[in-house]
Motif scaffolding. Structure first.
Motif, PDB file in Angstrom:
ATOM      1  N   VAL A 185      56.045  46.748  35.772  1.00 42.17           N
ATOM      2  CA  VAL A 185      55.678  45.467  35.170  1.00 42.17           C
ATOM      3  C   VAL A 185      56.099  44.318  36.081  1.00 42.17           C
ATOM      4  N   GLU A 186      55.534  43.155  35.799  1.00 43.63           N
ATOM      5  CA  GLU A 186      55.966  41.919  36.443  1.00 43.63           C
ATOM      6  C   GLU A 186      55.810  40.804  35.420  1.00 43.63           C
ATOM      7  N   LEU A 187      56.593  39.752  35.591  1.00 46.54           N
ATOM      8  CA  LEU A 187      56.540  38.598  34.695  1.00 46.54           C
ATOM      9  C   LEU A 187      55.569  37.583  35.285  1.00 46.54           C
ATOM     10  N   LEU A 188      54.489  37.304  34.564  1.00 47.91           N
ATOM     11  CA  LEU A 188      53.477  36.341  35.017  1.00 47.91           C
ATOM     12  C   LEU A 188      53.280  35.280  33.946  1.00 47.91           C
ATOM     13  N   ALA A 189      53.641  34.057  34.268  1.00 45.28           N
ATOM     14  CA  ALA A 189      53.482  32.924  33.354  1.00 45.28           C
ATOM     15  C   ALA A 189      54.098  33.211  31.986  1.00 45.28           C
ATOM     16  N   GLY A 190      55.295  33.809  31.991  1.00 47.97           N
ATOM     17  CA  GLY A 190      56.017  34.062  30.761  1.00 47.97           C
ATOM     18  C   GLY A 190      55.599  35.317  30.017  1.00 47.97           C
ATOM     19  N   GLU A 191      54.646  36.077  30.554  1.00 44.53           N
ATOM     20  CA  GLU A 191      54.195  37.309  29.914  1.00 44.53           C
ATOM     21  C   GLU A 191      54.569  38.500  30.774  1.00 44.53           C
ATOM     22  N   ILE A 192      55.033  39.567  30.141  1.00 40.81           N
ATOM     23  CA  ILE A 192      55.353  40.793  30.863  1.00 40.81           C
ATOM     24  C   ILE A 192      54.066  41.614  30.921  1.00 40.81           C
ATOM     25  N   ILE A 193      53.579  41.770  32.147  1.00 41.68           N
ATOM     26  CA  ILE A 193      52.280  42.398  32.375  1.00 41.68           C
ATOM     27  C   ILE A 193      52.477  43.738  33.079  1.00 41.68           C
ATOM     28  N   GLU A 194      51.798  44.780  32.582  1.00 37.72           N
ATOM     29  CA  GLU A 194      51.830  46.072  33.265  1.00 37.72           C
ATOM     30  C   GLU A 194      51.013  45.965  34.541  1.00 37.72           C
ATOM     31  N   LYS A 195      51.576  46.495  35.620  1.00 35.03           N
ATOM     32  CA  LYS A 195      50.882  46.474  36.901  1.00 35.03           C
ATOM     33  C   LYS A 195      49.919  47.652  36.975  1.00 35.03           C
ATOM     34  N   VAL A 196      48.768  47.401  37.591  1.00 36.10           N
ATOM     35  CA  VAL A 196      47.787  48.456  37.805  1.00 36.10           C
ATOM     36  C   VAL A 196      48.315  49.356  38.925  1.00 36.10           C
ATOM     37  N   PRO A 197      48.261  50.675  38.738  1.00 34.55           N
ATOM     38  CA  PRO A 197      48.732  51.556  39.812  1.00 34.55           C
ATOM     39  C   PRO A 197      47.949  51.311  41.108  1.00 34.55           C
ATOM     40  N   GLU A 198      48.668  51.386  42.226  1.00 37.25           N
ATOM     41  CA  GLU A 198      48.047  51.159  43.527  1.00 37.25           C
ATOM     42  C   GLU A 198      47.308  52.405  43.997  1.00 37.25           C
ATOM     43  N   THR A 199      46.151  52.187  44.612  1.00 42.41           N
ATOM     44  CA  THR A 199      45.465  53.302  45.263  1.00 42.41           C
ATOM     45  C   THR A 199      46.153  53.565  46.601  1.00 42.41           C
ATOM     46  N   PRO A 200      45.974  54.749  47.160  1.00 41.86           N
ATOM     47  CA  PRO A 200      46.566  55.011  48.473  1.00 41.86           C
ATOM     48  C   PRO A 200      46.107  53.995  49.538  1.00 41.86           C
ATOM     49  N   ARG A 257      41.932  45.511  45.784  1.00 39.99           N
ATOM     50  CA  ARG A 257      40.837  46.486  45.753  1.00 39.99           C
ATOM     51  C   ARG A 257      40.212  46.445  44.364  1.00 39.99           C
ATOM     52  N   THR A 258      41.071  46.517  43.341  1.00 40.25           N
ATOM     53  CA  THR A 258      40.585  46.436  41.960  1.00 40.25           C
ATOM     54  C   THR A 258      41.108  45.185  41.255  1.00 40.25           C
ATOM     55  N   SER A 259      41.960  44.418  41.925  1.00 44.85           N
ATOM     56  CA  SER A 259      42.634  43.279  41.277  1.00 44.85           C
ATOM     57  C   SER A 259      42.150  41.918  41.778  1.00 44.85           C
ATOM     58  N   LEU A 260      40.998  41.855  42.441  1.00 50.34           N
ATOM     59  CA  LEU A 260      40.558  40.601  43.061  1.00 50.34           C
ATOM     60  C   LEU A 260      40.475  39.456  42.052  1.00 50.34           C
ATOM     61  N   GLN A 261      39.879  39.689  40.904  1.00 51.25           N
ATOM     62  CA  GLN A 261      39.726  38.626  39.905  1.00 51.25           C
ATOM     63  C   GLN A 261      41.086  38.093  39.459  1.00 51.25           C
ATOM     64  N   LYS A 262      42.027  38.988  39.151  1.00 50.38           N
ATOM     65  CA  LYS A 262      43.374  38.584  38.722  1.00 50.38           C
ATOM     66  C   LYS A 262      44.089  37.834  39.844  1.00 50.38           C
ATOM     67  N   ASP A 263      43.940  38.317  41.087  1.00 54.74           N
ATOM     68  CA  ASP A 263      44.609  37.679  42.214  1.00 54.74           C
ATOM     69  C   ASP A 263      44.077  36.277  42.483  1.00 54.74           C
ATOM     70  N   LEU A 264      42.776  36.068  42.272  1.00 53.97           N
ATOM     71  CA  LEU A 264      42.170  34.758  42.547  1.00 53.97           C
ATOM     72  C   LEU A 264      42.262  33.789  41.370  1.00 53.97           C
ATOM     73  N   THR A 265      42.681  34.262  40.203  1.00 56.95           N
ATOM     74  CA  THR A 265      42.804  33.381  39.045  1.00 56.95           C
ATOM     75  C   THR A 265      44.271  33.265  38.622  1.00 56.95           C
ATOM     76  N   ILE A 266      44.783  34.284  37.950  1.00 57.42           N
ATOM     77  CA  ILE A 266      46.136  34.223  37.393  1.00 57.42           C
ATOM     78  C   ILE A 266      47.187  34.027  38.480  1.00 57.42           C
ATOM     79  N   LYS A 267      47.166  34.893  39.486  1.00 54.68           N
ATOM     80  CA  LYS A 267      48.199  34.792  40.525  1.00 54.68           C
ATOM     81  C   LYS A 267      48.026  33.526  41.358  1.00 54.68           C
ATOM     82  N   ALA A 268      46.792  33.142  41.656  1.00 56.41           N
ATOM     83  CA  ALA A 268      46.572  31.906  42.425  1.00 56.41           C
ATOM     84  C   ALA A 268      47.134  30.711  41.660  1.00 56.41           C
ATOM     85  N   ALA A 269      46.929  30.657  40.351  1.00 57.17           N
ATOM     86  CA  ALA A 269      47.439  29.543  39.542  1.00 57.17           C
ATOM     87  C   ALA A 269      48.972  29.521  39.559  1.00 57.17           C
ATOM     88  N   ILE A 270      49.591  30.688  39.466  1.00 53.91           N
ATOM     89  CA  ILE A 270      51.056  30.776  39.475  1.00 53.91           C
ATOM     90  C   ILE A 270      51.608  30.326  40.825  1.00 53.91           C
TER      91      ILE A 270
END
Length: 180
Positions: A26-41, A109-122
Motif C-alpha cells: 500500500v501507499e498513502l495518496l492524498a490521505g487514502e491508503i491505496i493498494e498498489k498494483v503488482p508490478e510486471t517483470p 505499463r498499466t498505471s498510466l492514467q493514475k500516474d498522470l492524474t492522481i500522482k501528478a496532482a500530488i
C-alpha cells in the motif's frame, strides 16, 4: 452519503510501526491508503535499469532512490525512482520530504492514467519541480514541469533524443536508454 476517513502521514506511520499494514502493498495518496498494483517483470526491470543508469549520471550529485517512499504533506507515495539531495544519510531517520526532491519518475505499463492524474496532482501540490512518466506501452517519456497548485503547467512528450533535468542541466539523459 458516506464520508471517507482521511489519514494523516502520522496516522499512516503509526499503522506501519504497529504492523497493521504488514504484508500489504500500500501507499498513502492524498490521505487514502491505496493498494498498489503488482508490478510486471518488465515494469520492475525497466525501473531498476533506469535507476542504475541515473545513478551513473548523477554520481556525487544526488541520491537515486529505487522504489522507496517519500513523505509529502498528506501522502507517502513510493515512486519507482526519486532523485533527492545528498547526503544519503539524511534519510536514515526519515524519508525524503518535498524540499529534498529534485524529481520523481514513475514507470507506467498499466498505471498510466493514475500516474498522470492522481500522482501528478500530488507531486505538483508538493511543488516537486519535475515529474517524469515512462509510458512503456506508448514508448514515450512524458516530462511534467512548472507545478502550480495541483497541476503541472508544462508537459512535453519525448520519443527519442536527450533530456536535461532542471536540477542538473549539465547532464544529458538518453530517452531511448530510459525506454529500453
Amino acid at each position: 452519503m458516506k464520508t471517507l476517513a482521511k489519514w494523516s502521514v502520522s496516522d499512516y506511520h503509526q499503522m506501519v510501526t504497529a504492523g497493521i499494514l504488514a504484508n500489504r502493498q500500500v501507499e498513502l495518496l492524498a490521505g487514502e491508503i491505496i493498494e498498489k498494483v503488482p508490478e510486471t517483470p518488465l515494469h520492475y526491470n525497466v525501473a531498476k535499469r533506469d535507476s542504475r543508469y541515473l545513478e551513473t549520471l548523477l554520481q556525487g550529485k544526488a541520491d537515486v532512490r529505487f522504489n522507496g517512499p517519500i513523505t509529502l504533506a498528506d501522502s507517502e507515495p513510493e515512486p519507482d525512482i526519486a532523485i533527492v539531495r545528498l547526503p544519503e544519510s539524511a534519510y536514515d531517520t526519515r524519508h525524503p520530504y518535498a524540499e529534498d526532491i529534485y524529481w520523481v519518475v514513475e514507470v507506467a505499463r498499466t498505471s498510466l492514467q493514475k500516474d498522470l492524474t492522481i500522482k501528478a496532482a500530488i507531486y505538483a501540490a508538493a511543488e516537486i519541480p519535475e515529474y517524469w512518466v515512462l509510458d512503456l506501452k506508448g514508448q514515450q517519456l512524458r516530462v511534467l514541469r512548472d507545478p502550480v497548485g495541483d497541476k503541472y503547467e508544462t508537459e512535453t512528450v519525448y520519443e527519442s533524443g536527450v533530456l536535461k533535468p532542471l536540477a542538473f542541466p549539465e547532464i544529458s539523459v538518453s530517452i531511448s536508454k530510459l525506454l529500453s
